[in-house]
Scaffold this motif. Structure first.
Motif, PDB file in Angstrom:
ATOM      1  N   GLN A  65      -6.381   1.222  -4.979  1.00  0.00           N
ATOM      2  CA  GLN A  65      -5.573   2.332  -5.479  1.00  0.00           C
ATOM      3  C   GLN A  65      -4.552   1.888  -6.519  1.00  0.00           C
ATOM      4  O   GLN A  65      -4.107   2.672  -7.342  1.00  0.00           O
ATOM      5  N   GLN A  66      -4.166   0.601  -6.482  1.00  0.00           N
ATOM      6  CA  GLN A  66      -3.062   0.105  -7.284  1.00  0.00           C
ATOM      7  C   GLN A  66      -3.536  -0.585  -8.562  1.00  0.00           C
ATOM      8  O   GLN A  66      -4.601  -1.200  -8.591  1.00  0.00           O
ATOM      9  N   MET A 120       3.813  -2.154 -11.150  1.00  0.00           N
ATOM     10  CA  MET A 120       2.738  -1.893 -10.191  1.00  0.00           C
ATOM     11  C   MET A 120       2.868  -0.471  -9.658  1.00  0.00           C
ATOM     12  O   MET A 120       3.939  -0.054  -9.218  1.00  0.00           O
ATOM     13  N   GLY A 121       1.783   0.260  -9.728  1.00  0.00           N
ATOM     14  CA  GLY A 121       1.788   1.635  -9.240  1.00  0.00           C
ATOM     15  C   GLY A 121       0.372   2.095  -8.922  1.00  0.00           C
ATOM     16  O   GLY A 121      -0.609   1.372  -9.144  1.00  0.00           O
ATOM     17  N   LYS A 122       0.253   3.332  -8.418  1.00  0.00           N
ATOM     18  CA  LYS A 122      -1.042   3.878  -8.017  1.00  0.00           C
ATOM     19  C   LYS A 122      -1.699   4.597  -9.184  1.00  0.00           C
ATOM     20  O   LYS A 122      -1.154   5.542  -9.742  1.00  0.00           O
ATOM     21  N   GLY A 164      -4.739  -4.111  -9.044  1.00  0.00           N
ATOM     22  CA  GLY A 164      -3.363  -4.516  -8.800  1.00  0.00           C
ATOM     23  C   GLY A 164      -3.199  -5.503  -7.665  1.00  0.00           C
ATOM     24  O   GLY A 164      -2.444  -6.478  -7.780  1.00  0.00           O
ATOM     25  N   ARG A 174       0.828  -1.210   0.000  1.00  0.00           N
ATOM     26  CA  ARG A 174       0.000   0.000   0.000  1.00  0.00           C
ATOM     27  C   ARG A 174       0.860   1.257   0.000  1.00  0.00           C
ATOM     28  O   ARG A 174       0.383   2.351  -0.346  1.00  0.00           O
TER      29      ARG A 174
END
Length: 405
Positions: free
Chosen positions: A195-196, A182-184, A248, A146
């Motif tokens: 969020q991901q 993987m990112g927001k 994600g 997170r």
């Protein structure tokens, strides 16, 4: 619980052992010499030759359970095959069964679109390219995903990607053509688990820079390596998004379960090889008038090593059985347990193997030091011990309180 392997698995295992005996073990010294003296960041020609032979013999994509391109083996049936490959650190690549490609292929097989499968999964399954998984970041505690700060921002028909990743395994390999990033994508979402996102990023996309390659206890793991990767306003088409925005964590759970247990399966093979080397060395050496193997302290360690290895194997088979029968999510406690137990066991056994070889144990002459470095790293990779213990405790408390409350 039924831990018996199927007849099909036994047939594959016999073929695999025969292949390893004929083509892998005899070439270990040759591979080490080529890596040491050749172009370090180029594919190892000997391994490429072995891969072509393995593919021709149908010993290919053995890890993939639900695909016409794989062997169709269950997690339980794959366990002894992965263990056999794990006896030589580079052997799994020969059968297209090495990380991080296996996890990335499973992601694409499970969650990828038809276009993504055609462009990326097909050549990965064929062994024509390799891949990387860009998740961990140097500036945050990535053990809690997170915290990841890298961004994925929609801009018309494209996504713009920014971030700094490290320990991106495989990034240094010239065959690496795609990364799962993987990112927001929605940092303000009230649900932190939405969020991901994960998105496919070609390694040659403008704005992607492979920085330093990170050594592991002094080993650079060439030509595979573990890289620091900078993403500076990298723009990719919107159809590179996997499954959809905010998915994600869902993808990560589907990816990391098999990846974690595969590591554990291979570690058992690595520890078995370490025990074999230890017993051989102790039997060959004489100290204080008798074989070292006759010393009480070493007999105790040999016995303890056998106990630890078999304990880890049974825990692994139990996790594999649960994954096959109730699914990865329901088996997350068992997966976490073996992810703690197997690296800890391997480190202990390999440490004794180093000790048994004396000064030679910490050299590169016997493979024990490099094996230990790899095993120790896996107490961090795919989540550190502490995170897995935390999850195991939470799940156990919920079960106990629910049962007794």
């Amino acid at each position: 619980m039924d831990f018996n392997y199927s007849d099909r698995a036994h047939r594959y295992l016999d073929r695999l052992r025969g292949f390893m005996a004929e083509h892998v073990y005899p070439r270990e010294a040759d591979v080490a010499a080529e890596v040491a003296t050749g172009e370090r960041w180029a594919p190892v020609s000997i391994i490429e030759e072995i891969k072509a032979r393995a593919k021709a013999e149908g010993l290919w994509n053995l890890f993939l359970p639900d695909s016409e391109d794989g062997a169709g083996l269950s997690n339980l049936d794959y366990a002894p095959l992965a263990e056999e490959m794990g006896r030589v650190l580079w052997a799994s690549e020969c059968f297209n069964c090495s990380a991080p490609d296996t996890g990335n292929m499973e992601v694409l097989a499970r969650y990828g679109s038809a276009g993504q499968k055609q462009r990326w999964l097909k050549p990965l399954l064929a062994g024509e390219i390799r891949s990387a998984f860009a998740m961990t970041e140097p500036d945050v505690a990535s053990s809690d995903a997170r915290n990841i700060e890298s961004s994925i921002r929609r801009d018309g028909d494209t996504y713009v990607i920014n971030g700094r990743k490290w320990w991106t395994s495989g990034a240094g390999d010239p065959r690496c053509k795609v990364m799962i990033f993987m990112g927001k994508s929605d940092p303000d979402n009230d649900d932190v688990y939405r969020q991901q996102s994960m998105i496919l990023v070609p390694t040659d996309a403008p704005g992607v820079t492979i920085g330093r390659m990170l050594p592991v206890f002094g080993y650079d793991d060439a030509p595979h390596g573990h890289g620091e990767v900078i993403f500076d306003n990298v723009r990719v088409p919107a159809d590179h998004m996997i499954l959809g925005e905010g998915r994600g964590f869902e993808i990560a759970q589907g990816r990391l379960g098999p990846g974690r247990i595969h590591h554990c399966m291979r570690l058992i093979g690595l520890a078995e090889r370490g025990l074999e080397r230890m017993c051989r060395r102790l039997s060959e050496r004489v100290a204080f008038g008798k074989p070292v193997a006759a010393q009480g302290v070493w007999q105790e360690r040999i016995a303890e090593a056998r106990i630890l290895i078999d304990q880890a194997r049974f825990l692994t088979l139990n996790a594999a059985y649960k994954m096959d029968t109730v699914g990865n999510k329901a088996a997350r406690k068992e997966i976490g347990m073996i992810k703690v137990a197997a690296p800890t066991m391997a480190c202990k056994v390999l440490d004794w193997a180093i000790q048994a070889h004396g000064g030679g144990g910490v050299s590169d002459d016997f493979g024990t030091a490099y094996a230990y470095a790899q095993a120790r790293t896996l107490r961090l990779a795919d989540g550190p011990d502490e995170v897995h213990r935390y999850q195991i405790a939470r799940l156990e408390l919920a079960e106990q309180v629910g049962r007794n409350g």
